[in-house]
Write a protein that holds these residues in place. Structure first.
Motif, PDB file in Angstrom:
ATOM      1  N   GLU A  36       1.089   4.069  -2.998  1.00  0.00           N
ATOM      2  CA  GLU A  36       0.886   5.498  -2.732  1.00  0.00           C
ATOM      3  C   GLU A  36       2.072   6.317  -3.239  1.00  0.00           C
ATOM      4  O   GLU A  36       1.886   7.404  -3.785  1.00  0.00           O
ATOM      5  CB  GLU A  36       0.669   5.742  -1.238  1.00  0.00           C
ATOM      6  N   ARG A  72      -5.141   5.216 -10.295  1.00  0.00           N
ATOM      7  CA  ARG A  72      -4.531   6.525 -10.496  1.00  0.00           C
ATOM      8  C   ARG A  72      -4.910   7.045 -11.883  1.00  0.00           C
ATOM      9  O   ARG A  72      -5.126   6.278 -12.818  1.00  0.00           O
ATOM     10  CB  ARG A  72      -3.024   6.501 -10.306  1.00  0.00           C
ATOM     11  N   TRP A  97      -6.709  -0.310  -6.194  1.00  0.00           N
ATOM     12  CA  TRP A  97      -5.994   0.965  -6.243  1.00  0.00           C
ATOM     13  C   TRP A  97      -6.114   1.549  -7.633  1.00  0.00           C
ATOM     14  O   TRP A  97      -6.179   0.823  -8.621  1.00  0.00           O
ATOM     15  CB  TRP A  97      -4.527   0.740  -5.890  1.00  0.00           C
ATOM     16  N   PHE A 113      -0.854   5.992  -6.706  1.00  0.00           N
ATOM     17  CA  PHE A 113      -2.120   5.274  -6.643  1.00  0.00           C
ATOM     18  C   PHE A 113      -2.862   5.619  -5.364  1.00  0.00           C
ATOM     19  O   PHE A 113      -2.256   5.892  -4.335  1.00  0.00           O
ATOM     20  CB  PHE A 113      -1.895   3.756  -6.712  1.00  0.00           C
ATOM     21  N   LYS A 114      -4.193   5.586  -5.446  1.00  0.00           N
ATOM     22  CA  LYS A 114      -5.047   5.820  -4.280  1.00  0.00           C
ATOM     23  C   LYS A 114      -6.006   4.644  -4.151  1.00  0.00           C
ATOM     24  O   LYS A 114      -6.489   4.121  -5.162  1.00  0.00           O
ATOM     25  CB  LYS A 114      -5.841   7.105  -4.444  1.00  0.00           C
ATOM     26  N   PRO A 115      -6.311   4.231  -2.921  1.00  0.00           N
ATOM     27  CA  PRO A 115      -7.241   3.103  -2.762  1.00  0.00           C
ATOM     28  C   PRO A 115      -8.681   3.518  -3.083  1.00  0.00           C
ATOM     29  O   PRO A 115      -9.075   4.652  -2.849  1.00  0.00           O
ATOM     30  CB  PRO A 115      -7.093   2.725  -1.291  1.00  0.00           C
ATOM     31  N   SER A 116      -9.429   2.579  -3.597  1.00  0.00           N
ATOM     32  CA  SER A 116     -10.845   2.800  -3.867  1.00  0.00           C
ATOM     33  C   SER A 116     -11.601   2.924  -2.541  1.00  0.00           C
ATOM     34  O   SER A 116     -11.260   2.271  -1.560  1.00  0.00           O
ATOM     35  CB  SER A 116     -11.386   1.614  -4.665  1.00  0.00           C
ATOM     36  N   LYS A 117     -12.624   3.738  -2.521  1.00  0.00           N
ATOM     37  CA  LYS A 117     -13.460   3.850  -1.316  1.00  0.00           C
ATOM     38  C   LYS A 117     -14.303   2.590  -1.124  1.00  0.00           C
ATOM     39  O   LYS A 117     -14.646   2.239  -0.013  1.00  0.00           O
ATOM     40  CB  LYS A 117     -14.362   5.076  -1.412  1.00  0.00           C
ATOM     41  N   CYS A 129       0.834  -1.208   0.000  1.00  0.00           N
ATOM     42  CA  CYS A 129       0.000   0.000   0.000  1.00  0.00           C
ATOM     43  C   CYS A 129       0.867   1.254   0.000  1.00  0.00           C
ATOM     44  O   CYS A 129       0.614   2.204  -0.748  1.00  0.00           O
ATOM     45  CB  CYS A 129      -0.947   0.010   1.201  1.00  0.00           C
TER      46      CYS A 129
END
Length: 115
Positions: A10, A26, A24, A14-18, A6
């Motif tokens: 980042e 981007r 992840w 990349f950002k994690p999905s809600k 993770c």
């Protein structure tokens, strides 16, 4: 492994999905890139998945991955990819193989013949 990966995702934007912390994404300007992970399986969806692998793999990064090409089966589901030239025209997921395997097991256990 989870927390470390993770942090590495980042670092490369990349950002994690809600909806799912193991998905992840981007923005790559003209498309979105996705990394889906489950335990030690990783699926990369991008115009250039090798570039993402290169960022995560040694010597540049902390991981060593097996490159297996386009997936045919992932986490119990069939993956079908249709190309238009070098671009993906259609990506579909189905449970056909999983359902067939479960039906075969049920037939063996119960002595039934399913239609």
């Amino acid at each position: 492994f989870h927390q470390h990966l993770c942090a590495e995702l980042e670092k490369i934007g990349f950002k994690p999905s809600k909806a799912d912390p193991d998905l992840w994404m981007r923005d790559a300007r003209d498309h979105y890139e996705y990394v889906a992970k489950y335990i030690d399986d990783i699926l990369i969806m991008s115009k250039d998945p090798k570039a993402i692998l290169d960022l995560l793999q040694k010597p540049k990064g902390p991981y060593k991955f097996k490159e297996v090409g386009s997936p045919e089966y992932y986490l119990g589901g069939d993956v079908k990819i249709t190309y238009s030239g070098v671009s993906i025209a259609e990506l579909s997921l189905s449970a056909k193989t999983y359902v067939k395997r479960i039906c075969n097991k049920k037939e063996m256990l119960m002595g039934w013949k399913l239609k």
